[in-house]
Design a protein around this motif. Sequence first.
Motif, PDB file in Angstrom:
ATOM      1  N   PHE A 369       0.839  -1.189   0.000  1.00 40.87           N
ATOM      2  CA  PHE A 369       0.000   0.000   0.000  1.00 40.87           C
ATOM      3  C   PHE A 369       0.881   1.249   0.000  1.00 40.87           C
ATOM      4  O   PHE A 369       2.010   1.217   0.492  1.00 40.87           O
ATOM      5  CB  PHE A 369      -0.903   0.001   1.235  1.00 40.87           C
ATOM      6  CG  PHE A 369      -1.945  -1.088   1.223  1.00 40.87           C
ATOM      7  CD1 PHE A 369      -3.274  -0.789   0.985  1.00 40.87           C
ATOM      8  CD2 PHE A 369      -1.606  -2.416   1.454  1.00 40.87           C
ATOM      9  CE1 PHE A 369      -4.243  -1.780   0.979  1.00 40.87           C
ATOM     10  CE2 PHE A 369      -2.559  -3.418   1.444  1.00 40.87           C
ATOM     11  CZ  PHE A 369      -3.885  -3.098   1.206  1.00 40.87           C
ATOM     12  N   PHE A 370       0.336   2.332  -0.500  1.00 39.12           N
ATOM     13  CA  PHE A 370       1.058   3.608  -0.511  1.00 39.12           C
ATOM     14  C   PHE A 370       1.549   3.960   0.894  1.00 39.12           C
ATOM     15  O   PHE A 370       2.670   4.439   1.080  1.00 39.12           O
ATOM     16  CB  PHE A 370       0.124   4.700  -1.069  1.00 39.12           C
ATOM     17  CG  PHE A 370       0.783   6.036  -1.274  1.00 39.12           C
ATOM     18  CD1 PHE A 370       1.879   6.188  -2.112  1.00 39.12           C
ATOM     19  CD2 PHE A 370       0.293   7.173  -0.625  1.00 39.12           C
ATOM     20  CE1 PHE A 370       2.480   7.430  -2.312  1.00 39.12           C
ATOM     21  CE2 PHE A 370       0.883   8.420  -0.806  1.00 39.12           C
ATOM     22  CZ  PHE A 370       1.973   8.544  -1.657  1.00 39.12           C
ATOM     23  N   GLY A 371       0.715   3.692   1.890  1.00 42.10           N
ATOM     24  CA  GLY A 371       1.085   3.989   3.287  1.00 42.10           C
ATOM     25  C   GLY A 371       2.283   3.200   3.789  1.00 42.10           C
ATOM     26  O   GLY A 371       2.962   3.618   4.726  1.00 42.10           O
ATOM     27  N   ASP A 372       2.558   2.043   3.142  1.00 40.98           N
ATOM     28  CA  ASP A 372       3.705   1.218   3.560  1.00 40.98           C
ATOM     29  C   ASP A 372       5.045   1.871   3.223  1.00 40.98           C
ATOM     30  O   ASP A 372       6.082   1.474   3.762  1.00 40.98           O
ATOM     31  CB  ASP A 372       3.660  -0.153   2.864  1.00 40.98           C
ATOM     32  CG  ASP A 372       2.462  -0.986   3.276  1.00 40.98           C
ATOM     33  OD1 ASP A 372       2.028  -0.878   4.433  1.00 40.98           O
ATOM     34  OD2 ASP A 372       1.957  -1.753   2.428  1.00 40.98           O
ATOM     35  N   LEU A 373       5.025   2.834   2.298  1.00 40.77           N
ATOM     36  CA  LEU A 373       6.277   3.440   1.833  1.00 40.77           C
ATOM     37  C   LEU A 373       6.859   4.449   2.823  1.00 40.77           C
ATOM     38  O   LEU A 373       8.014   4.847   2.700  1.00 40.77           O
ATOM     39  CB  LEU A 373       6.058   4.138   0.485  1.00 40.77           C
ATOM     40  CG  LEU A 373       5.484   3.273  -0.648  1.00 40.77           C
ATOM     41  CD1 LEU A 373       5.286   4.110  -1.902  1.00 40.77           C
ATOM     42  CD2 LEU A 373       6.394   2.078  -0.937  1.00 40.77           C
ATOM     43  N   PHE A 374       6.060   4.870   3.798  1.00 39.97           N
ATOM     44  CA  PHE A 374       6.499   5.912   4.736  1.00 39.97           C
ATOM     45  C   PHE A 374       7.211   5.314   5.942  1.00 39.97           C
ATOM     46  O   PHE A 374       6.896   4.213   6.385  1.00 39.97           O
ATOM     47  CB  PHE A 374       5.288   6.724   5.211  1.00 39.97           C
ATOM     48  CG  PHE A 374       4.648   7.553   4.132  1.00 39.97           C
ATOM     49  CD1 PHE A 374       5.013   8.876   3.951  1.00 39.97           C
ATOM     50  CD2 PHE A 374       3.691   7.003   3.292  1.00 39.97           C
ATOM     51  CE1 PHE A 374       4.432   9.645   2.948  1.00 39.97           C
ATOM     52  CE2 PHE A 374       3.096   7.763   2.303  1.00 39.97           C
ATOM     53  CZ  PHE A 374       3.470   9.090   2.129  1.00 39.97           C
ATOM     54  N   THR A 375       8.170   6.070   6.492  1.00 46.62           N
ATOM     55  CA  THR A 375       8.925   5.554   7.645  1.00 46.62           C
ATOM     56  C   THR A 375       8.035   5.402   8.880  1.00 46.62           C
ATOM     57  O   THR A 375       8.271   4.523   9.695  1.00 46.62           O
ATOM     58  CB  THR A 375      10.134   6.457   7.988  1.00 46.62           C
ATOM     59  OG1 THR A 375       9.664   7.766   8.283  1.00 46.62           O
ATOM     60  CG2 THR A 375      11.116   6.536   6.851  1.00 46.62           C
ATOM     61  N   THR A 376       7.009   6.243   9.012  1.00 46.42           N
ATOM     62  CA  THR A 376       6.099   6.103  10.162  1.00 46.42           C
ATOM     63  C   THR A 376       5.472   4.718  10.169  1.00 46.42           C
ATOM     64  O   THR A 376       5.336   4.095  11.229  1.00 46.42           O
ATOM     65  CB  THR A 376       4.994   7.182  10.107  1.00 46.42           C
ATOM     66  OG1 THR A 376       5.612   8.474  10.145  1.00 46.42           O
ATOM     67  CG2 THR A 376       4.036   7.064  11.273  1.00 46.42           C
ATOM     68  N   GLY A 377       5.122   4.215   9.008  1.00 50.64           N
ATOM     69  CA  GLY A 377       4.508   2.900   8.897  1.00 50.64           C
ATOM     70  C   GLY A 377       5.492   1.756   9.019  1.00 50.64           C
ATOM     71  O   GLY A 377       5.092   0.594   9.084  1.00 50.64           O
ATOM     72  N   ARG A 378       6.780   2.090   9.068  1.00 47.10           N
ATOM     73  CA  ARG A 378       7.798   1.051   9.275  1.00 47.10           C
ATOM     74  C   ARG A 378       8.331   1.079  10.706  1.00 47.10           C
ATOM     75  O   ARG A 378       9.267   0.348  11.044  1.00 47.10           O
ATOM     76  CB  ARG A 378       8.932   1.211   8.245  1.00 47.10           C
ATOM     77  CG  ARG A 378       8.441   0.946   6.812  1.00 47.10           C
ATOM     78  CD  ARG A 378       9.572   0.607   5.861  1.00 47.10           C
ATOM     79  NE  ARG A 378      10.470   1.735   5.638  1.00 47.10           N
ATOM     80  CZ  ARG A 378      10.336   2.613   4.650  1.00 47.10           C
ATOM     81  NH1 ARG A 378       9.327   2.507   3.813  1.00 47.10           N
ATOM     82  NH2 ARG A 378      11.190   3.605   4.510  1.00 47.10           N
ATOM     83  N   TYR A 379       7.789   1.938  11.535  1.00 45.01           N
ATOM     84  CA  TYR A 379       7.949   1.972  12.993  1.00 45.01           C
ATOM     85  C   TYR A 379       9.290   2.475  13.518  1.00 45.01           C
ATOM     86  O   TYR A 379       9.332   3.333  14.403  1.00 45.01           O
ATOM     87  CB  TYR A 379       7.671   0.591  13.632  1.00 45.01           C
ATOM     88  CG  TYR A 379       6.504  -0.141  13.059  1.00 45.01           C
ATOM     89  CD1 TYR A 379       5.247   0.460  13.016  1.00 45.01           C
ATOM     90  CD2 TYR A 379       6.634  -1.426  12.523  1.00 45.01           C
ATOM     91  CE1 TYR A 379       4.150  -0.205  12.466  1.00 45.01           C
ATOM     92  CE2 TYR A 379       5.553  -2.091  11.987  1.00 45.01           C
ATOM     93  CZ  TYR A 379       4.309  -1.479  11.957  1.00 45.01           C
ATOM     94  OH  TYR A 379       3.239  -2.130  11.416  1.00 45.01           O
TER      95      TYR A 379
END
Length: 394
Positions: A369-379
Motif C-alpha cells: 500500500f502507498f502507506g507502507d512506503l512511509f517511515t512512520t509505517g515502518r515503525y
Amino acid sequence: KVDQLIEKEVAAGFPGAALIVIKDGKIVKNESYGYKQKFEGHTPLNKFLKMKKDTMFDIASNTKMYAANFALQKLVSEGKIDLNSRIQEYIPEFKDEPTDKIKGKDTMRLVDILHHSAGFPADPAYHNPEVSGDLYSQDRETTLKMLTKTPLEYKPGTKNIYSDVDYMLLGYIVEKVTGQKLDNYVENAIYKPLGLKHTIFNPLQKGFKPKDFAATELMGNTRDGVISFPNVRTYTLQGEVHDEKAFYSMEGVSGHAGLFSTTSDLAVLLQVMLNGGSYGNKSFFEKETIEEFVAPSEMNSTYGLGWRLNGDDSMDWMFSKYASDSAYGHTGWTGTVTIIDPEQNLGIVLLTNKKHSPLVDPAINSNQFFGDLFTTGRYGSVVTAVYEALESNK
C-alpha cells in the motif's frame, strides 16, 4: 522531533497515527496525527476526518499478545494450562493422520506453537477456496475443525515460520480451557477489571459506530479490485476486522487477529507487563510467567513465547538501535507496534492506519500500500525518535 517526523509524512500523504509513550509509569507523550478516514472507496472525502487520541484501531497481530498471550499468561499463572503439555491434551482430535506427509502433531506442545516453530504454513487462507482447497471454511465451527486438519509444511522444531495458525489454535485452547469464547473471556477477565472500555472484539456488534475507528483498506479485502473470493467485502473497512481469516472464517474472534483498541487502553495493558503482571490492586499473572514468556527461544533469539524480542540487530527496524536487549513487543499488519522496554521502564504504542491508502501497483504487488512506503509505517524511525528525545531530556 517525533511530531515533525509524523506530521511531515501526513503532509506527504500518510493517512494517520496515534502515539502514546509511557515512562516510569507516567504518560509522557500522547498525540494523534493526520486522519482516521480520507477515502470512501477510491474517492477522497470532501473533508478528511481527523484522527483523535481516542480513535480505535484494528490492532491486527497485536491481538496475539493482548488477547491470546494475556489469556495464556493468566491461565498458566493459575495452573490451568501447562505450556509443555501436548496440544492433544486440550484438543483431542489434533493428531497425526496416516496420510500426513509430515508428522509431528501427536507430540506437538504449546511451546512449539508459541515459538512459531510447529510446522504450520504462514497463511492457509481458509476463507478463500482457491487457496485453501479442502480446508475452505467461512464458518467458525468448521474452521476450528480445519485448524486440526491443516497439514504441516516442515518438521516441527526445525525452523521458525511466523504463522497465524499457531495463534488460531492458541485462541481455541483458551476457549477449551475456560469454556468461554475468547472475546467473552478476555473482555470480562482482563479488560473490564482494568476499566478498559475500548479494547474489544466485534465492536460494531457491541455498541460502537464506524466513526469511532480508523479506517483500513479502501476496497474491503479486494486489494483495489485484484482479489476476489466468496462474500468478499468491497467497501472501505471501518470498525470491522480487516484480517480475512478472522472476519470470514472466525466470526471476528480469533487468537491471531480481531481485537480493536486505543493507545491509552494499550498503555494500561503494557503497564501490566512492566508491573510484573498487576495493575493497581488487580493481579493477572505472575512475574515468573512473564519471564517465561519473554525468554528467548533456543533456536531464534528474536522469538519469545509469542512476543518478539530485541534479540539481535535484525530487529532494529522495529525496536531501534537504542532499545535494551531485554525489550520485547509485537507488530500488526494494519500498521501497529508495541515496544515494552523493562530495563528503561518504558512503553511505546504507535497505531497507524497505513493500509488506508491505495495500492502502489496492484498488478505487481497486491500487498504493498502507498502507506507502507512511509517511515512512520515502518515503525523504527518513530521509535528511534522517542528514545532520542528521552535521552536528550535526561
